[in-house]
Design a protein around this motif. Structure first.
Motif, PDB file in Angstrom:
ATOM      1  N   VAL A   1       0.850  -1.182   0.000  1.00 22.38           N
ATOM      2  CA  VAL A   1       0.000   0.000   0.000  1.00 22.38           C
ATOM      3  C   VAL A   1       0.892   1.242   0.000  1.00 22.38           C
ATOM      4  CG1 VAL A   1      -1.800   1.273   1.203  1.00 22.38           C
ATOM      5  CG2 VAL A   1      -1.807  -1.235   1.229  1.00 22.38           C
ATOM      6  N   GLU A   2       0.892   1.947  -1.112  1.00 18.52           N
ATOM      7  CA  GLU A   2       1.720   3.139  -1.256  1.00 18.52           C
ATOM      8  C   GLU A   2       1.038   4.362  -0.635  1.00 18.52           C
ATOM      9  OE1 GLU A   2       4.658   2.865  -2.421  1.00 18.52           O
ATOM     10  OE2 GLU A   2       4.620   0.936  -3.462  1.00 18.52           O
ATOM     11  N   LYS A   3       1.761   5.440  -0.536  1.00 17.20           N
ATOM     12  CA  LYS A   3       1.200   6.682  -0.027  1.00 17.20           C
ATOM     13  C   LYS A   3       0.146   7.204  -0.992  1.00 17.20           C
ATOM     14  CE  LYS A   3       2.603  11.303   1.515  1.00 17.20           C
ATOM     15  NZ  LYS A   3       3.761  12.243   1.684  1.00 17.20           N
ATOM     16  N   PRO A   4      -1.019   7.618  -0.497  1.00 22.24           N
ATOM     17  CA  PRO A   4      -2.082   8.068  -1.401  1.00 22.24           C
ATOM     18  C   PRO A   4      -1.758   9.410  -2.056  1.00 22.24           C
ATOM     19  CG  PRO A   4      -2.731   8.402   0.890  1.00 22.24           C
ATOM     20  CD  PRO A   4      -1.449   7.624   0.913  1.00 22.24           C
ATOM     21  N   THR A   5      -2.316   9.600  -3.228  1.00 20.04           N
ATOM     22  CA  THR A   5      -2.270  10.892  -3.907  1.00 20.04           C
ATOM     23  C   THR A   5      -3.515  11.676  -3.526  1.00 20.04           C
ATOM     24  OG1 THR A   5      -1.088   9.936  -5.792  1.00 20.04           O
ATOM     25  CG2 THR A   5      -2.172  12.053  -6.147  1.00 20.04           C
ATOM     26  N   VAL A   6      -3.336  12.918  -3.135  1.00 18.46           N
ATOM     27  CA  VAL A   6      -4.470  13.732  -2.687  1.00 18.46           C
ATOM     28  C   VAL A   6      -4.767  14.806  -3.727  1.00 18.46           C
ATOM     29  CG1 VAL A   6      -5.382  15.215  -0.857  1.00 18.46           C
ATOM     30  CG2 VAL A   6      -3.845  13.321  -0.280  1.00 18.46           C
TER      31      VAL A   6
END
Length: 329
Positions: free
Chosen positions: A138-143
């Motif tokens: 699970v990668e860092k989300p794009t906001v």
């Protein structure tokens, strides 16, 4: 304590797959959930399956409706939801065990009102089990800000309402437009965007989309297929009046019209004749929309050829498409 998540599951004649869908929701690593099944006028054994599941699991609630459509079913689920967060799962689909946990954490980490993830496509049980065995980081989300999300996600294919977790407070009184059965989820997302602060997106494929051979997109043309055109027309009207956004939305609208024409062209000669008024409607719309040069230019070469020929000779286009001479252009 974890806040409650309401999982809304509309179903119509889903006796063959509802139980598997519900079981995968019950196996979520996120434990505080309620499942709201909306049985929308099923005529098979779905009603009995709903009763069985409700009796077996105390966190399952069942709403029975009289075949009012998927939008009305989802709205009934929203009205009944008690959770601080809500998500939608179609009854023939599945979700990975950590999907709700991952989406909830994405909202907590970013402060977004909505967090979405990617999806995998499966056609049989073997493919779904293979998908479950595949491990993903699970990668860092794009906001995204709402308009940015519209431009970079919704207008580039991520227009689904499922595979997303929503803050219930952010949805407020927003509802799905009833009477629409194709494209209604995209319209819901577009109409919701002005009322939210931000959207987070993850590449994690938490949702499993089943390619149902009996699904709406795989059935032959009926008048309800015109809904996808109506939805994109209404969605465009709700989008910011920015040239790039309006052009992209119109490009997609043109494609939707041509896909609808293709569905009609697949029919027999007598069926095509009975639906000729819909061909005329599509012809009128294509001639109007292709006048936006930037939208027409946004089409692929093949679609530009299709649009131009259909605008000039609609009868010939339908004839050629029916006999498979124009489908791959």
């Amino acid at each position: 304590m974890q806040p409650l998540i309401s999982v809304i599951v509309p179903v119509y004649n889903g006796q063959d797959y509802l139980a598997n869908c519900i079981e995968c929701i019950l196996k979520q690593t996120y434990e505080q959930i309620e499942i709201i099944i909306i049985n929308d006028g099923s005529t098979d054994g779905t009603g009995h399956e709903c009763v069985r599941l409700k009796q077996k699991y105390p966190n399952i609630h069942v709403i029975n409706m009289a075949d009012e459509g998927v939008s009305a079913a989802r709205n009934a689920g929203l009205d009944a939801a008690k959770g601080a967060f809500v998500t939608f799962v179609d009854a023939d689909d599945r979700i990975r065990p950590k999907m709700l946990e991952v989406l909830y954490q994405g909202i907590m980490d970013t402060g977004a009102d909505v967090c979405g993830c990617s999806f995998s496509i499966w056609k049989n049980e073997e493919q779904w089990q293979e998908a479950l065995q595949t491990k993903y980081r699970v990668e860092k989300p794009t906001v995204y800000q709402p308009t940015e999300y519209l431009e970079k996600e919704v207008l580039n294919g991520n227009s689904r309402c499922w595979s997303k977790l929503y803050r219930r407070a952010a949805i407020g009184k927003q509802r799905f437009k009833q009477g629409l059965s194709i494209g209604e989820d995209m319209l819901f997302v577009v109409e919701l965007l002005p009322y939210i602060r931000s959207v987070a997106e993850l590449s994690y494929p938490g949702y499993g989309y089943y390619v149902n051979p009996k699904g709406a997109m795989n059935r032959k043309f009926t008048p309800t297929y015109m809904d996808q055109i109506t939805c994109w027309e209404e969605a465009r009207a709700n989008m910011p009046d920015k040239p790039a956004i309006q052009a992209k939305a119109t490009t997609i609208l043109l494609i939707s019209i041509m896909l609808t024409v293709g569905k009609i062209a697949h029919l027999s000669a007598s069926e095509r004749k009975s639906y000729r008024n819909y061909i005329r409607i599509c012809h009128t719309k294509v001639k109007r929309e292709m006048k936006m040069e930037s939208a027409f230019a946004g089409l692929t070469k093949g679609y530009r050829l299709k649009v131009r020929l259909f605008s000039l000779l609609p009868g010939l286009y339908v004839f050629l498409y029916h006999f498979n001479k124009f489908k791959k252009a």
